[in-house]
Design a protein around this motif. Sequence first.
Motif, PDB file in Angstrom:
ATOM      1  N   GLU A   1       0.833  -1.207   0.000  1.00 47.47           N
ATOM      2  CA  GLU A   1       0.000   0.000   0.000  1.00 47.47           C
ATOM      3  C   GLU A   1       0.867   1.256   0.000  1.00 47.47           C
ATOM      4  N   MET A   2       0.473   2.237  -0.814  1.00 45.38           N
ATOM      5  CA  MET A   2       1.209   3.500  -0.922  1.00 45.38           C
ATOM      6  C   MET A   2       0.354   4.627  -0.363  1.00 45.38           C
ATOM      7  N   VAL A   3       0.682   5.110   0.820  1.00 42.91           N
ATOM      8  CA  VAL A   3      -0.007   6.268   1.385  1.00 42.91           C
ATOM      9  C   VAL A   3       0.520   7.478   0.638  1.00 42.91           C
ATOM     10  N   ILE A   4      -0.390   8.268   0.072  1.00 42.63           N
ATOM     11  CA  ILE A   4       0.043   9.373  -0.785  1.00 42.63           C
ATOM     12  C   ILE A   4       0.008  10.697  -0.038  1.00 42.63           C
ATOM     13  N   GLY A   5       0.786  11.627  -0.511  1.00 48.21           N
ATOM     14  CA  GLY A   5       0.879  12.947   0.099  1.00 48.21           C
ATOM     15  C   GLY A   5      -0.144  13.915  -0.470  1.00 48.21           C
ATOM     16  N   TRP A   6      -1.398  13.711  -0.160  1.00 47.78           N
ATOM     17  CA  TRP A   6      -2.465  14.611  -0.595  1.00 47.78           C
ATOM     18  C   TRP A   6      -3.496  14.677   0.512  1.00 47.78           C
ATOM     19  N   TRP A   7      -4.159  15.794   0.669  1.00 46.61           N
ATOM     20  CA  TRP A   7      -5.019  16.002   1.834  1.00 46.61           C
ATOM     21  C   TRP A   7      -6.505  16.016   1.515  1.00 46.61           C
TER      22      TRP A   7
ATOM     23  N   PRO B   1      -9.782  19.406  -0.289  1.00 45.83           N
ATOM     24  CA  PRO B   1     -10.995  19.435   0.511  1.00 45.83           C
ATOM     25  C   PRO B   1     -11.779  20.737   0.353  1.00 45.83           C
ATOM     26  N   ASP B   2     -11.162  21.758  -0.174  1.00 45.01           N
ATOM     27  CA  ASP B   2     -11.812  23.055  -0.306  1.00 45.01           C
ATOM     28  C   ASP B   2     -11.064  23.849  -1.367  1.00 45.01           C
ATOM     29  N   GLY B   3     -11.711  24.867  -1.890  1.00 39.88           N
ATOM     30  CA  GLY B   3     -11.091  25.718  -2.894  1.00 39.88           C
ATOM     31  C   GLY B   3     -11.235  27.176  -2.527  1.00 39.88           C
ATOM     32  N   GLN B   4     -10.943  28.025  -3.500  1.00 33.85           N
ATOM     33  CA  GLN B   4     -11.034  29.470  -3.269  1.00 33.85           C
ATOM     34  C   GLN B   4     -11.373  30.170  -4.577  1.00 33.85           C
ATOM     35  N   ASP B   5     -12.303  31.115  -4.513  1.00 31.78           N
ATOM     36  CA  ASP B   5     -12.666  31.946  -5.663  1.00 31.78           C
ATOM     37  C   ASP B   5     -13.033  31.122  -6.893  1.00 31.78           C
ATOM     38  N   GLY B   6     -13.718  29.997  -6.697  1.00 32.47           N
ATOM     39  CA  GLY B   6     -14.147  29.166  -7.817  1.00 32.47           C
ATOM     40  C   GLY B   6     -13.111  28.176  -8.286  1.00 32.47           C
TER      41      GLY B   6
ATOM     42  N   GLY C   1     -19.726  24.232  -9.248  1.00 32.08           N
ATOM     43  CA  GLY C   1     -20.487  24.030  -8.033  1.00 32.08           C
ATOM     44  C   GLY C   1     -19.991  24.869  -6.873  1.00 32.08           C
ATOM     45  N   PHE C   2     -18.854  25.484  -7.055  1.00 33.23           N
ATOM     46  CA  PHE C   2     -18.215  26.238  -5.992  1.00 33.23           C
ATOM     47  C   PHE C   2     -18.684  27.690  -5.937  1.00 33.23           C
ATOM     48  N   VAL C   3     -19.108  28.218  -7.082  1.00 40.97           N
ATOM     49  CA  VAL C   3     -19.549  29.614  -7.165  1.00 40.97           C
ATOM     50  C   VAL C   3     -21.000  29.618  -7.616  1.00 40.97           C
ATOM     51  N   LYS C   4     -21.831  30.412  -7.007  1.00 43.99           N
ATOM     52  CA  LYS C   4     -23.276  30.390  -7.270  1.00 43.99           C
ATOM     53  C   LYS C   4     -23.710  31.341  -8.384  1.00 43.99           C
ATOM     54  N   ARG C   5     -22.802  31.812  -9.197  1.00 48.57           N
ATOM     55  CA  ARG C   5     -23.209  32.699 -10.289  1.00 48.57           C
ATOM     56  C   ARG C   5     -22.917  32.013 -11.633  1.00 48.57           C
ATOM     57  N   GLN C   6     -23.712  32.377 -12.627  1.00 51.93           N
ATOM     58  CA  GLN C   6     -23.540  31.823 -13.962  1.00 51.93           C
ATOM     59  C   GLN C   6     -22.340  32.491 -14.631  1.00 51.93           C
ATOM     60  N   VAL C   7     -21.501  31.702 -15.260  1.00 48.13           N
ATOM     61  CA  VAL C   7     -20.340  32.249 -15.961  1.00 48.13           C
ATOM     62  C   VAL C   7     -20.396  31.829 -17.419  1.00 48.13           C
ATOM     63  N   GLU C   8     -19.689  32.569 -18.252  1.00 49.26           N
ATOM     64  CA  GLU C   8     -19.617  32.216 -19.667  1.00 49.26           C
ATOM     65  C   GLU C   8     -18.833  30.923 -19.836  1.00 49.26           C
TER      66      GLU C   8
END
Length: 122
Positions: free
Chosen positions: A37-43, A59-64, A88-95
């Motif tokens: 098993e390879m435990v990977i370095g990602w959160w 686990p989370d993002g920023q500004d879309g 799904g991260f930003v609630k406004r419609q974008v082009e």
Amino acid sequence: MVKEYDEGQKGAAWLAIVPTGKGEAPLSCTRSHVPDEMVIGWWGYFKGAKTNLAFFNAPDGQDGGMPFAVFDSRTGKKIFEDVAYDTGFVKRQVEVSPFDSLRVGSAQDRSIAGPVACWPID
């Protein structure tokens, strides 16, 4: 097989890639690690897989933007990391953008061609 152990906080406590032989049934998912098993370095969290590539979101993002990483399931090494727009991260419609999706393809010799940003697929 990918194992994701989550204790309820933001992001998995650990993520691991477990090699299985062709046609073998996956091992049962336990908190203990098996020898290969390879435990990977990602959160973050497991997103999906294609051929020998395993995709993980943060686990989370920023500004879309949502960070993600691609790992080689044969070696457990990270081969690509970037931030992608997540509708799904930003609630406004974008082009629609020509770079609003990620596609991973393979060449005839089965080598990976990508990942690359690409035009939307209809």
